[in-house]
Design an enzyme around this catalytic site. Structure first.
Site, mmCIF file in Angstrom:
data_model
loop_
_atom_site.group_PDB
_atom_site.id
_atom_site.type_symbol
_atom_site.label_atom_id
_atom_site.label_comp_id
_atom_site.label_asym_id
_atom_site.label_seq_id
_atom_site.Cartn_x
_atom_site.Cartn_y
_atom_site.Cartn_z
ATOM 1 N N TYR A 1 3.454 -0.867 -0.518
ATOM 2 C CA TYR A 1 3.574 0.542 -0.875
ATOM 3 C C TYR A 1 2.925 1.373 0.227
ATOM 4 O O TYR A 1 2.280 0.839 1.138
ATOM 5 C CB TYR A 1 2.935 0.835 -2.233
ATOM 6 C CG TYR A 1 1.423 0.779 -2.265
ATOM 7 C CD1 TYR A 1 0.654 1.920 -2.083
ATOM 8 C CD2 TYR A 1 0.755 -0.431 -2.506
ATOM 9 C CE1 TYR A 1 -0.731 1.870 -2.119
ATOM 10 C CE2 TYR A 1 -0.623 -0.487 -2.544
ATOM 11 C CZ TYR A 1 -1.362 0.665 -2.353
ATOM 12 O OH TYR A 1 -2.726 0.606 -2.382
ATOM 13 N N CYS B 1 2.214 2.667 5.370
ATOM 14 C CA CYS B 1 2.500 1.395 4.713
ATOM 15 C C CYS B 1 1.233 0.552 4.660
ATOM 16 O O CYS B 1 0.630 0.244 5.694
ATOM 17 C CB CYS B 1 3.604 0.662 5.464
ATOM 18 S SG CYS B 1 3.968 -0.959 4.776
ATOM 19 N N HIS B 2 0.843 0.157 3.447
ATOM 20 C CA HIS B 2 -0.420 -0.560 3.269
ATOM 21 C C HIS B 2 -0.370 -1.966 3.858
ATOM 22 O O HIS B 2 -1.413 -2.545 4.184
ATOM 23 C CB HIS B 2 -0.774 -0.624 1.786
ATOM 24 C CG HIS B 2 -2.243 -0.689 1.516
ATOM 25 N ND1 HIS B 2 -3.137 -1.296 2.368
ATOM 26 C CD2 HIS B 2 -2.999 -0.235 0.468
ATOM 27 C CE1 HIS B 2 -4.371 -1.204 1.883
ATOM 28 N NE2 HIS B 2 -4.309 -0.566 0.736
ATOM 29 N N ASN B 3 0.821 -2.537 4.029
ATOM 30 C CA ASN B 3 0.897 -3.855 4.654
ATOM 31 C C ASN B 3 0.440 -3.824 6.108
ATOM 32 O O ASN B 3 0.010 -4.835 6.655
ATOM 33 C CB ASN B 3 2.335 -4.399 4.612
ATOM 34 C CG ASN B 3 2.841 -4.622 3.215
ATOM 35 O OD1 ASN B 3 3.684 -3.858 2.736
ATOM 36 N ND2 ASN B 3 2.349 -5.644 2.534
ATOM 37 N N ASN C 1 -5.392 -5.140 7.272
ATOM 38 C CA ASN C 1 -6.111 -5.245 5.999
ATOM 39 C C ASN C 1 -7.202 -6.301 6.126
ATOM 40 O O ASN C 1 -6.944 -7.432 6.516
ATOM 41 C CB ASN C 1 -5.138 -5.615 4.877
ATOM 42 C CG ASN C 1 -4.210 -4.470 4.527
ATOM 43 O OD1 ASN C 1 -4.590 -3.558 3.807
ATOM 44 N ND2 ASN C 1 -2.988 -4.506 5.057
#
Length: 466
Positions: A38, A161-163, A317
Site C-alpha cells: 500500500y 509505496c511502503h514496499n 523497510n
C-alpha cells in the site's frame, strides 16, 4: 473549522535529472510483505523564513527540480514494481518517474491552527489522487503534491509505496529533496540499497524455531475466528479517529499511577502505550477470557540492534514487530506497573539475534500468503522522530509540523502512531492517533479520563471523523 479546496495543476511525471542504471533490484523479505502493499502517507508544513531574499520565487518549481535531482540518487523509486515468476516483488529500474502535482490553496499557515496539531483540516486537499492505494504493481512508486499557501508557506504531501521504504526511508528521501532545493552539490546522506541484509538465508519450508511463541501464532494466522473482533467487523464509515495529546502535565499524572523503579525509568512511549492498550481493550468490549495482543513496531536502525547493523543511508523497510499477548482479564486487572513492564519486555525481546532471525524466516515462509488482520491486536508505532524536522530545513523555509495523518489508505491506520507536537501551552508533547468504532471511542474517552483525572477537561482530545 477551516474549509478550502486546492486548485491542482495537471499531474506530471518527474524523471531523474540524469541518466540512471537500467537494472532489476530485489527487495528484502521485510519489504516483500503483502501487508506492505500500500502507499503510506506523510505530510509536512513549511513556513517561508522572513528576511531570506535568496529563496526561490516559486517553491513548487524549486521542489520539482530538486525531486528530479534526488531521483538520480534514489533511481529505484523512479521505476516500477513487478512480480517475478515466483511471485516475489522486484524493482524494474525504468526511470519512468514519479507523479508530481502543483497546487494552490487560498489559506494561510496560521489558518491550520496554532499550535499546528492533527487532525489537519481538509488534509485530503493537500494530497494528490494516488488511485487505488492497495495496487502497487506497475504504478508510480511516489505521488507528491506541493501546495502553495497565501502566506508564502507551503505543504508537501506524499504517498509512497511502503514496499520501497519505511518512514525513516521516506524522511531520508525528503531530506535529500530539501538539501538539493538549497543547491547542495550532493545529499548529506547517500542512499544505500543492500536489501539482502534483511533477507532470509533460506526460503525452504524447513521448521522454524520461534523464541517468541506469540509472534509465531500471529504470523502464521492460526488465531481463532476474527468475526468477534469489532475492529475488523465494523465498516470504516462507522469509525472515527481521535488524537490524544500527552504533554508534561498528562505524563506527570500517568507517572503517579506507577510506583518505584518504573516511575523513574518508564519511557513516555511505554507508559502511554500501556494505558491506551488497557483503555482500548475495555472500550472494544472483548470477553475477559479472550486473548489480546500488542504489536510494537521497532526500527532496526536503533541502538538496540547490535547483531545486524543497518548501514547509514539504508532506506528500505527495517522494522520488526515483537508481540505481547495476555488475556483481557490479566491485562485489565493487573497493576499498571505490570503492563508497563510487559510493554518494555516486548520491546527488549527483539534485541535477541535469534528472535530477529525467526521473525525474518517467518516473513519469508509466509510471503505468498495473504495475511489477514490478526484479531484483537493493537499495533503501535513510535514515529515521533518523523515530525522532528531537524533535517527538513530548507534555509529559505522552516519545517513547522507534520507526520503521518489518518488519510490516504485508512485500512492501514488501524494502529496508533505516536507523533510529536506542541500542546496549547507551547510545550513539547506526544500526540497519538486512534481509530475506533464510534461507540467504542466514547467508552475509550471515559476510561482515559479516569487515568488522567480529566473528567471534564477536553484539552486532551482533538476530534476528527472519517
Amino acid at each position: 473549522m477551516l474549509s478550502f479546496m486546492a486548485r491542482r495543476g495537471v499531474p506530471e511525471l518527474v524523471t531523474p535529472a540524469r541518466a540512471t542504471p537500467r537494472e532489476t533490484k530485489a527487495l528484502s523479505d521485510i519489504d516483500d510483505q503483502h501487508a506492505l502493499r500500500y502507499y503510506e502517507t506523510v505530510i509536512g508544513f513549511f513556513r517561508r523564513c522572513h528576511g531570506q531574499s535568496d529563496g526561490p520565487d516559486d517553491p513548487a518549481e524549486a521542489i520539482r527540480a530538486a525531486l528530479a535531482q534526488a531521483l538520480v540518487y534514489y533511481y529505484p523509486v523512479a521505476g516500477r514494481l513487478r512480480e517475478d515468476a515466483g511471485g516475489r516483488l522486484e524493482v524494474d529500474c525504468t526511470a519512468e518517474g514519479v507523479v508530481f502535482v502543483q497546487a494552490d490553496a487560498d489559506v494561510r499557515l496560521e489558518d491550520f491552527g496554532e499550535p499546528l496539531q492533527p487532525p489537519y483540516p481538509c488534509v485530503e486537499e493537500l494530497l494528490c489522487d494516488a488511485g487505488d492505494t492497495r495496487a502497487v504493481i506497475g504504478r508510480p512508486l511516489l505521488f507528491m503534491q506541493l501546495t502553495r499557501l497565501k502566506c508564502g508557506g507551503f505543504v508537501g504531501g506524499f504517498h509512497m509505496c511502503h514496499n520501497m521504504a519505511d518512514g525513516f526511508g521516506m524522511i531520508q528521501l525528503m531530506i535529500t529533496i530539501a538539501e538539493l532545493a538549497c543547491d547542495a552539490a550532493a545529499p548529506s546522506i547517500l542512499p544505500v540499497w543492500k536489501r539482502e541484509l534483511l533477507s532470509s538465508t533460506t526460503h525452504s519450508p524447513t521448521p522454524i524455531v520461534y523464541p517468541n511463541p506469540s509472534y509465531e501464532q500471529l504470523q502464521l494466522n492460526i488465531l481463532d475466528s476474527t468475526c468477534d473482533d469489532v475492529m475488523l467487523s465494523t465498516p470504516l464509515n462507522e469509525m472515527v479517529v481521535d488524537y490524544f495529546i500527552f504533554g508534561p502535565r498528562e505524563m506527570t499524572t500517568l507517572e503517579n499511577h506507577i510506583r518505584g523503579y518504573h516511575a523513574h525509568s518508564a519511557t513516555s512511549f511505554e507508559l502511554i502505550t500501556a494505558v491506551m492498550w488497557r483503555c482500548r481493550t475495555i472500550a472494544l468490549g472483548y470477553k475477559s477470557n479472550q486473548t489480546v495482543h500488542l504489536m510494537i513496531t521497532m526500527n532496526a536502525r536503533g541502538r538496540w540492534n547490535h547483531h545486524t547493523p543497518i548501514p547509514w543511508g539504508y532506506y528500505g523497510n527495517a522494522h520488526f514487530s515483537p508481540i505481547a499477548q495476555v488475556t483481557v482479564d490479566e491485562l485489565c486487572r493487573q497493576p499498571l506497573n505490570d503492563t508497563v513492564e510487559l510493554v518494555r519486555e516486548t520491546k527488549l525481546s527483539v534485541t535477541a539475534k535469534e528472535c530477529m532471525e525467526s521473525m525474518l524466516e517467518t516473513m519469508a515462509s509466509t510471503r505468498n500468503r495473504l495475511c489477514e488482520d490478526p484479531a484483537r491486536t493493537y499495533e503501535v508505532s513510535d514515529t515521533k522522530w518523523i515530525a522532528a524536522g531537524n533535517g527538513l530545513q530548507l534555509g529559505w523555509a522552516e519545517f513547522v509540523g507534520g507526520g503521518i495523518p489518518v488519510a490516504g489508505d485508512i485500512t492501514s491506520k488501524i494502529g496508533s502512531d505516536h507523533m510529536r507536537c506542541k500542546n496549547q501551552d507551547g510545550e513539547d508533547s506526544t500526540v497519538v492517533s486512534l481509530l475506533l468504532p464510534r461507540s467504542a471511542m466514547e467508552r475509550f474517552k471515559k476510561e482515559m479520563a479516569v487515568w488522567l483525572n480529566k473528567h471534564d477537561d477536553k484539552s486532551l482530545i482533538i476530534q476528527s471523523s472519517l
